[in-house]
Structure formats: structure tokens, C-alpha cells
Design a protein around this motif. Sequence first.
Motif, PDB file in Angstrom:
ATOM      1  N   ARG A 157      -4.760   3.011   2.933  1.00 12.82           N
ATOM      2  CA  ARG A 157      -3.934   2.446   4.046  1.00 12.82           C
ATOM      3  C   ARG A 157      -2.563   3.489   4.259  1.00 12.82           C
ATOM      4  O   ARG A 157      -2.440   3.984   5.349  1.00 12.82           O
ATOM      5  N   PRO A 158      -2.089   3.841   3.087  1.00 16.94           N
ATOM      6  CA  PRO A 158      -0.789   4.575   3.203  1.00 16.94           C
ATOM      7  C   PRO A 158      -1.037   5.691   3.585  1.00 16.94           C
ATOM      8  O   PRO A 158       0.059   6.720   4.040  1.00 16.94           O
ATOM      9  N   TYR A 159      -1.936   6.390   3.344  1.00 11.96           N
ATOM     10  CA  TYR A 159      -2.316   7.835   3.502  1.00 11.96           C
ATOM     11  C   TYR A 159      -3.293   8.012   4.929  1.00 11.96           C
ATOM     12  O   TYR A 159      -4.169   9.077   4.972  1.00 11.96           O
ATOM     13  N   MET A 160      -3.412   7.022   5.627  1.00 11.22           N
ATOM     14  CA  MET A 160      -4.422   6.994   6.894  1.00 11.22           C
ATOM     15  C   MET A 160      -3.937   8.355   7.803  1.00 11.22           C
ATOM     16  O   MET A 160      -4.752   8.965   8.301  1.00 11.22           O
ATOM     17  N   GLN A 161      -2.830   8.564   7.907  1.00  9.95           N
ATOM     18  CA  GLN A 161      -2.353   9.652   8.811  1.00  9.95           C
ATOM     19  C   GLN A 161      -2.319  10.976   8.209  1.00  9.95           C
ATOM     20  O   GLN A 161      -2.837  11.880   8.748  1.00  9.95           O
ATOM     21  N   THR A 162      -1.867  11.126   6.989  1.00 14.56           N
ATOM     22  CA  THR A 162      -1.976  12.346   6.085  1.00 14.56           C
ATOM     23  C   THR A 162      -3.141  12.693   5.482  1.00 14.56           C
ATOM     24  O   THR A 162      -3.475  14.127   5.401  1.00 14.56           O
ATOM     25  N   ASP A 163      -3.985  11.742   5.112  1.00 19.30           N
ATOM     26  CA  ASP A 163      -5.214  12.168   4.608  1.00 19.30           C
ATOM     27  C   ASP A 163      -6.476  11.086   4.939  1.00 19.30           C
ATOM     28  O   ASP A 163      -6.720  10.155   4.241  1.00 19.30           O
ATOM     29  N   LEU A 183      -9.534   9.427   3.259  1.00 19.87           N
ATOM     30  CA  LEU A 183      -9.572   8.504   2.162  1.00 19.87           C
ATOM     31  C   LEU A 183     -10.119   7.046   2.850  1.00 19.87           C
ATOM     32  O   LEU A 183     -10.491   6.266   2.408  1.00 19.87           O
ATOM     33  N   MET A 184      -9.937   6.985   4.168  1.00 14.26           N
ATOM     34  CA  MET A 184     -10.416   5.778   4.804  1.00 14.26           C
ATOM     35  C   MET A 184     -11.767   6.215   5.649  1.00 14.26           C
ATOM     36  O   MET A 184     -12.573   5.335   5.724  1.00 14.26           O
ATOM     37  N   LEU A 185     -11.973   7.366   6.218  1.00 18.72           N
ATOM     38  CA  LEU A 185     -13.019   7.879   6.750  1.00 18.72           C
ATOM     39  C   LEU A 185     -14.317   7.464   6.055  1.00 18.72           C
ATOM     40  O   LEU A 185     -15.303   6.999   6.584  1.00 18.72           O
ATOM     41  N   PHE A 186     -14.447   8.010   4.760  1.00 21.15           N
ATOM     42  CA  PHE A 186     -15.843   7.886   4.069  1.00 21.15           C
ATOM     43  C   PHE A 186     -16.192   6.517   3.756  1.00 21.15           C
ATOM     44  O   PHE A 186     -17.271   6.046   3.890  1.00 21.15           O
ATOM     45  N   PRO A 187     -15.225   5.773   3.208  1.00 17.03           N
ATOM     46  CA  PRO A 187     -15.609   4.410   2.689  1.00 17.03           C
ATOM     47  C   PRO A 187     -16.153   3.528   4.102  1.00 17.03           C
ATOM     48  O   PRO A 187     -16.916   2.895   4.017  1.00 17.03           O
ATOM     49  N   GLY A 188     -15.168   3.720   5.244  1.00 13.93           N
ATOM     50  CA  GLY A 188     -15.431   3.041   6.550  1.00 13.93           C
ATOM     51  C   GLY A 188     -16.977   3.535   6.993  1.00 13.93           C
ATOM     52  O   GLY A 188     -17.767   2.726   7.464  1.00 13.93           O
ATOM     53  N   LEU A 189     -17.037   4.800   6.937  1.00 14.30           N
ATOM     54  CA  LEU A 189     -18.613   5.301   7.332  1.00 14.30           C
ATOM     55  C   LEU A 189     -19.450   4.647   6.521  1.00 14.30           C
ATOM     56  O   LEU A 189     -20.902   4.300   7.025  1.00 14.30           O
ATOM     57  N   THR A 190     -19.473   4.782   5.272  1.00 14.70           N
ATOM     58  CA  THR A 190     -20.285   3.845   4.313  1.00 14.70           C
ATOM     59  C   THR A 190     -20.641   2.630   4.652  1.00 14.70           C
ATOM     60  O   THR A 190     -21.992   2.196   4.718  1.00 14.70           O
ATOM     61  N   VAL A 191     -19.706   1.765   4.938  1.00 13.63           N
ATOM     62  CA  VAL A 191     -19.780   0.337   5.224  1.00 13.63           C
ATOM     63  C   VAL A 191     -20.465   0.269   6.609  1.00 13.63           C
ATOM     64  O   VAL A 191     -21.584  -0.612   6.906  1.00 13.63           O
TER      65      VAL A 191
END
Length: 273
Positions: A234-240, A243-251
Motif C-alpha cells: 500500500r505505501p508504494y502504490m503510486q511509486t511502485d 507491488l499491488m498490480l501482480f497480487p491483485g491480478l493473481t487474485v
Amino acid sequence: MKRGRKFPGNAAIWSGGLIVAAFIAVGIFAPYVAPWDPLKVNLEVKLAGPSPEYPFGTDQMGRDILSRLMYGTRSSLFYSAAVLGATLAVSIPVGIAAGYIGGKVDHIIMRLIDILLAFPSLILSLAITGMLGPGLLNLLLAFASVWWAGYARLIRGMVLQIKEEDYITAARAGGATHLQIVLRHVLPHALSPIIVLASVEIGTIILSVSGLSFLGLGAQPPTPEWGAMLNDSRPYMQTDPQLMLFPGLTVMIVVLGFNLVGEGLRRTLRGTG
């Protein structure tokens, strides 16, 4: 024409089944196919973008995201399957007892179910997990203690219809005991709708398990789990964002797979596939 109508249901089962089978295979063989140790910390390469060495990049601790997703398949799918299994283990006998026995037994069970269903399942699970403490085992107990009620209510409704069928009357006239009737006639006829319900609901369970892990009540660091990975990123949602994209796509993909299987089974069993 009949085959043509069934094809979409079969296609959904096959496409969803391939997705689910692929994730199950990845979870089983994660130690052999994961390129890195999912717990290995390497701060020199933290927050690295996708590259040949790290196809999905690395997280804030320098751990390989792809490897953590592969190992996270074990946690997410195993505990979701365990929640479903525990839920069915409670709801099937309770639902059959309520529908087949009836009377005071049915009244007591249905009042308990009404009380549980008066609260949103996810909120009640959240409250129970909060009281038990964070952890995947406590999460499993919380979900199983709440979700059985909805299943039991549906199973009771099916049993009420089944026990009025002519073959049940014939079995009684033939001297079959209540246990024999339940095991030979009631349960087999109720099993197909239960399988369809379970195949559809497993996607919802995965989302719920990941959701509570996202809130910090499920898997605890450094255990690789999809919801926990989303929480850590979560803290890196805008800069990286990877980190959220791949776990979210997996789910999203694995839930889609289970939903396709459930929808395909529903259409096929109803003959409208």
C-alpha cells in the motif's frame, strides 16, 4: 441443437478448470518452479522493476514478487479450501437434520441460522477474528463458524423438496430406515446443487480470506499470501504500482477461474449450458 446449447457451459468448465489446475500445480510445485526463496531479503535490489532476473520485480525488502506469489498460492488456496471444507462439514448434516427431521429440531436450527444471518457474514467474521487474534488458523475458524448458516439454510430447502418425492415414499414403504433414506436418496440428490454452490462460493471465500489478510488479520509477515502482499504494498502504490498490480491480478484470475467452473457446472446441470 442440444449439444450446441451445452457447449458454453462445457467451455466455461474447461477454461476455468485449466486456470484452477494451473494455480494448484504452481502451489504444489512451488519449491521447484519458484526462481527465488520467497523469504530471502536482499535490500540491494529492493523495489526493483521487472527484469529477466526478477520477472515481476522485487518488494520493499528485496524479495522476489513472482516467487512470493507462487508460494502464496499455497496459503491462499489451502486455507480457502479448508474454510469451504469446514463449512460443508457443518452445514450438510445440520441442513439435512433440519429439513428431514423437521419439528422442534428444524425450529431450533432455523432460529440459530436466522440470528447468524442477521449480521453481515464478513463483518461477523471480522469481529470473531479480532477476538481470536490474527492468524490464518483463527481466520479459518472465524469463517467456518459463520458461513455454515447460509449453506445449511439452502440445504434444508433442498431436503424439504426431496423428502416429498415418490421415491422417498417408496423407500419408507419398503422398510428403509431414516439413515438409509438419507444416505441412499436424500444426500445423493442434494449433492449436485451443493457441488455447484461450493464451486461458485470458493471464489468469494478466496476474496474474503485475502481481504482479511489485507486488513492484517490473516497471514502474518513474512508469510507469502496474496492479501498480505497487497497490504504490504500500500505505501508504494503510486511509486511502485507493480507491488499491488501482480497480487491483485493473481487474485482476480484465480477467482475468475473458480467462477467459470461454477457457472459452467450450473448451466450444464440445468441443461441450459
